[in-house]
Scaffold this motif. Structure first.
Motif, PDB file in Angstrom:
ATOM      1  N   ARG A  26       0.823  -1.224   0.000  1.00  0.00           N
ATOM      2  CA  ARG A  26       0.000   0.000   0.000  1.00  0.00           C
ATOM      3  C   ARG A  26       0.849   1.263   0.000  1.00  0.00           C
ATOM      4  O   ARG A  26       0.508   2.240  -0.662  1.00  0.00           O
ATOM      5  N   CYS A  27       1.940   1.257   0.755  1.00  0.00           N
ATOM      6  CA  CYS A  27       2.815   2.443   0.761  1.00  0.00           C
ATOM      7  C   CYS A  27       3.468   2.645  -0.598  1.00  0.00           C
ATOM      8  O   CYS A  27       3.600   3.777  -1.065  1.00  0.00           O
ATOM      9  N   LEU A  28       3.857   1.549  -1.245  1.00  0.00           N
ATOM     10  CA  LEU A  28       4.437   1.657  -2.580  1.00  0.00           C
ATOM     11  C   LEU A  28       3.409   2.191  -3.575  1.00  0.00           C
ATOM     12  O   LEU A  28       3.728   3.034  -4.417  1.00  0.00           O
ATOM     13  N   GLN A  29       2.176   1.732  -3.461  1.00  0.00           N
ATOM     14  CA  GLN A  29       1.108   2.228  -4.331  1.00  0.00           C
ATOM     15  C   GLN A  29       0.889   3.728  -4.120  1.00  0.00           C
ATOM     16  O   GLN A  29       0.766   4.485  -5.086  1.00  0.00           O
ATOM     17  N   LEU A  30       0.862   4.152  -2.885  1.00  0.00           N
ATOM     18  CA  LEU A  30       0.680   5.575  -2.584  1.00  0.00           C
ATOM     19  C   LEU A  30       1.855   6.394  -3.096  1.00  0.00           C
ATOM     20  O   LEU A  30       1.680   7.488  -3.635  1.00  0.00           O
ATOM     21  N   TRP A  31       3.074   5.870  -2.958  1.00  0.00           N
ATOM     22  CA  TRP A  31       4.267   6.572  -3.434  1.00  0.00           C
ATOM     23  C   TRP A  31       4.235   6.710  -4.956  1.00  0.00           C
ATOM     24  O   TRP A  31       4.570   7.770  -5.503  1.00  0.00           O
ATOM     25  N   ILE A  32       3.820   5.668  -5.666  1.00  0.00           N
ATOM     26  CA  ILE A  32       3.737   5.735  -7.127  1.00  0.00           C
ATOM     27  C   ILE A  32       2.691   6.750  -7.563  1.00  0.00           C
ATOM     28  O   ILE A  32       2.921   7.539  -8.492  1.00  0.00           O
ATOM     29  N   GLN A  33       1.556   6.774  -6.898  1.00  0.00           N
ATOM     30  CA  GLN A  33       0.523   7.752  -7.243  1.00  0.00           C
ATOM     31  C   GLN A  33       0.998   9.173  -6.973  1.00  0.00           C
ATOM     32  O   GLN A  33       0.760  10.081  -7.787  1.00  0.00           O
ATOM     33  N   ALA A  34       1.665   9.394  -5.864  1.00  0.00           N
ATOM     34  CA  ALA A  34       2.171  10.734  -5.550  1.00  0.00           C
ATOM     35  C   ALA A  34       3.262  11.152  -6.534  1.00  0.00           C
ATOM     36  O   ALA A  34       3.330  12.321  -6.932  1.00  0.00           O
ATOM     37  N   SER A  35       4.110  10.209  -6.939  1.00  0.00           N
ATOM     38  CA  SER A  35       5.151  10.523  -7.930  1.00  0.00           C
ATOM     39  C   SER A  35       4.530  10.875  -9.269  1.00  0.00           C
ATOM     40  O   SER A  35       4.985  11.814  -9.947  1.00  0.00           O
ATOM     41  N   PHE A  36       3.493  10.150  -9.666  1.00  0.00           N
ATOM     42  CA  PHE A  36       2.811  10.467 -10.910  1.00  0.00           C
ATOM     43  C   PHE A  36       2.194  11.856 -10.850  1.00  0.00           C
ATOM     44  O   PHE A  36       2.270  12.625 -11.806  1.00  0.00           O
ATOM     45  N   LEU A  37       1.601  12.173  -9.709  1.00  0.00           N
ATOM     46  CA  LEU A  37       1.003  13.502  -9.546  1.00  0.00           C
ATOM     47  C   LEU A  37       2.074  14.584  -9.644  1.00  0.00           C
ATOM     48  O   LEU A  37       1.861  15.616 -10.295  1.00  0.00           O
ATOM     49  N   ALA A  38       3.223  14.361  -9.022  1.00  0.00           N
ATOM     50  CA  ALA A  38       4.291  15.359  -9.063  1.00  0.00           C
ATOM     51  C   ALA A  38       4.836  15.550 -10.483  1.00  0.00           C
ATOM     52  O   ALA A  38       5.112  16.679 -10.902  1.00  0.00           O
ATOM     53  N   MET A  39       4.988  14.439 -11.226  1.00  0.00           N
ATOM     54  CA  MET A  39       5.554  14.554 -12.575  1.00  0.00           C
ATOM     55  C   MET A  39       4.549  15.144 -13.568  1.00  0.00           C
ATOM     56  O   MET A  39       4.921  15.882 -14.465  1.00  0.00           O
ATOM     57  N   ALA A  40       3.288  14.835 -13.414  1.00  0.00           N
ATOM     58  CA  ALA A  40       2.304  15.251 -14.400  1.00  0.00           C
ATOM     59  C   ALA A  40       1.490  16.458 -13.953  1.00  0.00           C
ATOM     60  O   ALA A  40       0.520  16.821 -14.610  1.00  0.00           O
ATOM     61  N   PHE A  41       1.898  17.122 -12.895  1.00  0.00           N
ATOM     62  CA  PHE A  41       1.084  18.201 -12.337  1.00  0.00           C
ATOM     63  C   PHE A  41       0.920  19.365 -13.314  1.00  0.00           C
ATOM     64  O   PHE A  41      -0.176  19.897 -13.476  1.00  0.00           O
ATOM     65  N   HIS A  42       1.990  19.759 -13.973  1.00  0.00           N
ATOM     66  CA  HIS A  42       1.923  20.930 -14.852  1.00  0.00           C
ATOM     67  C   HIS A  42       1.439  20.593 -16.260  1.00  0.00           C
ATOM     68  O   HIS A  42       0.975  21.479 -16.975  1.00  0.00           O
ATOM     69  N   SER A  43       1.503  19.322 -16.658  1.00  0.00           N
ATOM     70  CA  SER A  43       1.110  18.980 -18.027  1.00  0.00           C
ATOM     71  C   SER A  43      -0.312  18.427 -18.132  1.00  0.00           C
ATOM     72  O   SER A  43      -0.834  18.304 -19.234  1.00  0.00           O
ATOM     73  N   GLU A  44      -0.952  18.108 -17.021  1.00  0.00           N
ATOM     74  CA  GLU A  44      -2.298  17.547 -17.051  1.00  0.00           C
ATOM     75  C   GLU A  44      -3.341  18.629 -16.829  1.00  0.00           C
ATOM     76  O   GLU A  44      -3.076  19.691 -16.290  1.00  0.00           O
ATOM     77  N   GLY A  45      -4.562  18.303 -17.225  1.00  0.00           N
ATOM     78  CA  GLY A  45      -5.677  19.214 -17.021  1.00  0.00           C
ATOM     79  C   GLY A  45      -6.170  19.159 -15.583  1.00  0.00           C
ATOM     80  O   GLY A  45      -5.757  18.326 -14.768  1.00  0.00           O
ATOM     81  N   ALA A  46      -7.084  20.057 -15.278  1.00  0.00           N
ATOM     82  CA  ALA A  46      -7.597  20.153 -13.903  1.00  0.00           C
ATOM     83  C   ALA A  46      -8.362  18.897 -13.502  1.00  0.00           C
ATOM     84  O   ALA A  46      -8.259  18.437 -12.359  1.00  0.00           O
ATOM     85  N   GLY A  47      -9.114  18.330 -14.421  1.00  0.00           N
ATOM     86  CA  GLY A  47      -9.879  17.116 -14.118  1.00  0.00           C
ATOM     87  C   GLY A  47      -8.976  15.938 -13.791  1.00  0.00           C
ATOM     88  O   GLY A  47      -9.244  15.161 -12.863  1.00  0.00           O
ATOM     89  N   ALA A  48      -7.899  15.773 -14.537  1.00  0.00           N
ATOM     90  CA  ALA A  48      -6.955  14.677 -14.289  1.00  0.00           C
ATOM     91  C   ALA A  48      -6.237  14.874 -12.960  1.00  0.00           C
ATOM     92  O   ALA A  48      -6.010  13.915 -12.227  1.00  0.00           O
ATOM     93  N   LYS A  49      -5.888  16.118 -12.643  1.00  0.00           N
ATOM     94  CA  LYS A  49      -5.232  16.399 -11.362  1.00  0.00           C
ATOM     95  C   LYS A  49      -6.157  16.051 -10.199  1.00  0.00           C
ATOM     96  O   LYS A  49      -5.732  15.451  -9.214  1.00  0.00           O
ATOM     97  N   ASP A  50      -7.413  16.424 -10.338  1.00  0.00           N
ATOM     98  CA  ASP A  50      -8.376  16.122  -9.273  1.00  0.00           C
ATOM     99  C   ASP A  50      -8.523  14.620  -9.061  1.00  0.00           C
ATOM    100  O   ASP A  50      -8.596  14.144  -7.926  1.00  0.00           O
ATOM    101  N   LYS A  51      -8.556  13.867 -10.160  1.00  0.00           N
ATOM    102  CA  LYS A  51      -8.699  12.410 -10.049  1.00  0.00           C
ATOM    103  C   LYS A  51      -7.497  11.781  -9.347  1.00  0.00           C
ATOM    104  O   LYS A  51      -7.654  10.886  -8.507  1.00  0.00           O
TER     105      LYS A  51
END
Length: 134
Positions: free
Chosen positions: A93-118
């Protein structure tokens, strides 16, 4: 009893939680099985206890082998649940959370608002599941 714990471990590995729960419960019930056919003195002590000719402490002394077996089963179950806690919850579970947070950090500026919210909602739900199961 230890065979059922091994089955539970294998069921957890193969992602079958219902089989794992069934095997864990069967292992739990196996600790209370008393087999008197190999120990006639324990059988006699049990019947003496039932008829009031023997007190409970003395009857329990004849069942020490079963208590040792129950203690061994408790040790095996404790190891199984500790391994389950460490591997499935903390690592998985911690690895899953870390991967999701890393994806959010990498894609934060290139994704739309809806994708960021999801992704943010997914991270929050993962964190809540992690806290609930730990």
């Amino acid at each position: 009893g230890t065979d059922f714990v091994a089955w539970a471990r294998a069921a957890e590995t193969s992602m079958m939680p219902s089989v794992a729960l069934l095997a864990e419960e069967m292992a739990n019930q196996k600790r209370y099985v008393v087999d008197y056919k190999d120990n006639p003195t324990a059988r006699q002590a049990r019947s003496d206890f039932i008829y009031g000719r023997l007190d409970a402490d003395t009857a329990t002394m004849f069942e020490d082998f079963n208590q040792k077996l129950a203690d061994h089963l408790h040790l095996v179950e404790s190891f199984h649940f500790l391994t389950l806690l460490l591997l499935k919850i903390f690592v998985g579970r911690c690895l899953q959370l870390w991967i999701q947070a890393s994806f959010l950090a990498m894609a934060f500026h290139s994704e739309g608002a809806g994708a960021k919210d999801k992704v943010v909602v997914s991270c929050i739900v993962s964190a809540l599941i992690l806290l609930h199961r730990a």
